[in-house]
Design a protein around this motif. Structure first.
Motif, mmCIF file in Angstrom:
data_model
loop_
_atom_site.group_PDB
_atom_site.id
_atom_site.type_symbol
_atom_site.label_atom_id
_atom_site.label_comp_id
_atom_site.label_asym_id
_atom_site.label_seq_id
_atom_site.Cartn_x
_atom_site.Cartn_y
_atom_site.Cartn_z
ATOM 1 N N TYR A 25 1.408 11.892 -8.179
ATOM 2 C CA TYR A 25 0.884 12.152 -6.838
ATOM 3 C C TYR A 25 -0.403 12.944 -6.984
ATOM 4 O O TYR A 25 -0.439 13.977 -7.659
ATOM 5 C CB TYR A 25 1.916 12.934 -6.035
ATOM 6 N N ASP A 31 3.945 8.896 7.018
ATOM 7 C CA ASP A 31 4.859 7.746 6.928
ATOM 8 C C ASP A 31 6.178 8.173 6.296
ATOM 9 O O ASP A 31 7.256 7.778 6.748
ATOM 10 C CB ASP A 31 4.236 6.625 6.086
ATOM 11 N N ARG A 76 0.860 -1.181 0.000
ATOM 12 C CA ARG A 76 0.000 0.000 0.000
ATOM 13 C C ARG A 76 0.896 1.231 0.000
ATOM 14 O O ARG A 76 2.076 1.166 0.361
ATOM 15 C CB ARG A 76 -0.943 0.012 1.204
ATOM 16 N N TYR A 77 0.310 2.351 -0.418
ATOM 17 C CA TYR A 77 1.095 3.572 -0.478
ATOM 18 C C TYR A 77 1.353 4.115 0.920
ATOM 19 O O TYR A 77 0.483 4.029 1.795
ATOM 20 C CB TYR A 77 0.352 4.636 -1.292
ATOM 21 N N HIS A 88 5.340 17.527 1.388
ATOM 22 C CA HIS A 88 4.236 17.950 0.522
ATOM 23 C C HIS A 88 4.776 18.671 -0.714
ATOM 24 O O HIS A 88 4.364 18.392 -1.842
ATOM 25 C CB HIS A 88 3.299 18.893 1.289
ATOM 26 N N ARG A 145 -3.186 13.520 -2.308
ATOM 27 C CA ARG A 145 -3.772 12.872 -1.134
ATOM 28 C C ARG A 145 -2.903 11.691 -0.717
ATOM 29 O O ARG A 145 -1.908 11.844 -0.037
ATOM 30 C CB ARG A 145 -5.206 12.422 -1.435
ATOM 31 N N ARG A 146 -3.282 10.469 -1.161
ATOM 32 C CA ARG A 146 -2.573 9.272 -0.718
ATOM 33 C C ARG A 146 -1.966 8.480 -1.875
ATOM 34 O O ARG A 146 -1.012 7.745 -1.705
ATOM 35 C CB ARG A 146 -3.552 8.376 0.063
ATOM 36 N N SER A 147 -2.549 8.654 -3.069
ATOM 37 C CA SER A 147 -2.104 7.853 -4.208
ATOM 38 C C SER A 147 -0.767 8.360 -4.752
ATOM 39 O O SER A 147 -0.660 9.508 -5.191
ATOM 40 C CB SER A 147 -3.159 7.883 -5.317
ATOM 41 N N SER A 197 1.545 7.050 3.700
ATOM 42 C CA SER A 197 0.971 8.377 3.891
ATOM 43 C C SER A 197 2.108 9.391 3.932
ATOM 44 O O SER A 197 3.288 9.031 4.042
ATOM 45 C CB SER A 197 0.176 8.423 5.194
#
Length: 203
Positions: free
Chosen positions: A58, A31, A25-26, A44, A61-63, A28
């Motif tokens: 990117y 993370d 999973r990606y 960011h 968000r999360r992807s 965060s």
């Protein structure tokens, strides 16, 4: 672009790839902050810059998608269901020891489980004690497949063959007295072994 920023880019991409490989999973943003030590506001900004420069994708968000992720072969997760005695058989039970992941390019498609080999009846087939045997879960098999078959309530890893129209579960060990052939009246296939993993012996 300065060397410091280039190093930060490389460090973030490396961490994302490692995190994805280990967790499927990606990560965060937090993370990534914890894993790289780069401040939250900078992570960011760097992710947006790398998205604009085509280094990764990117969505804000999360992807997150990197080039390496796109090159990775799909993987199959599977349970390691304890040990299988290649000699006398192992009582049929499901006891999950761990979970492992194998590339689809190696094992193929299907549902899989893995067993750890304990006996020596299959050493002439290159299967040794401690090996992980990857098994495609199915109840049919072809002659000359290596199968996990149920016999007298025990799982056996054997070579499936035929003699006089009768199925034989055959060991791959020249010591036939210790590892005799099995002639099941009711053949029950649990799965077909597709590959084996073992450590190289450095003697």
């Amino acid at each position: 672009m300065g060397k410091k920023r280039t190093d930060r880019y490389s460090g973030i991409v490396e961490y994302i790839n490692q995190y994805y490989a280990e967790n499927m999973r990606y990560p965060s943003v937090r993370d990534i902050v914890a894993g790289t030590g780069v401040p939250l506001s900078s992570v960011h900004r760097y992710l947006k810059e790398m998205d604009e420069n085509g280094v990764l994708q990117y969505d804000g968000r999360r992807s997150i998608n990197t080039t390496e992720m796109g090159m990775e072969s799909p993987s199959r997760y599977m349970k390691v269901l304890g040990y299988v005695e290649c000699g006398e058989g192992q009582e049929e039970e499901e006891s999950v020891i761990e979970y492992i992941r194998m590339p689809e390019s190696i094992v193929g498609k299907g549902e899989f489980f893995a067993l750890i080999e304990k006996g020596e009846s299959m050493i002439d087939a290159g299967i040794y004690p401690g090996d992980y045997v990857i098994v495609r879960q199915q109840n049919t098999a072809d002659v000359d497949d290596y199968v996990v078959a149920l016999y007298e309530g025990k799982n056996n890893l054997k070579l499936l063959q035929k003699e006089d129209d009768k199925y034989v579960l055959r060991s791959c060990n020249k010591d036939k007295e210790t590892y005799p052939d099995i002639y099941p009246d009711d053949l029950k296939i649990q799965g077909v072994a597709v590959c084996v993993t073992h450590k190289l012996n450095h003697n």
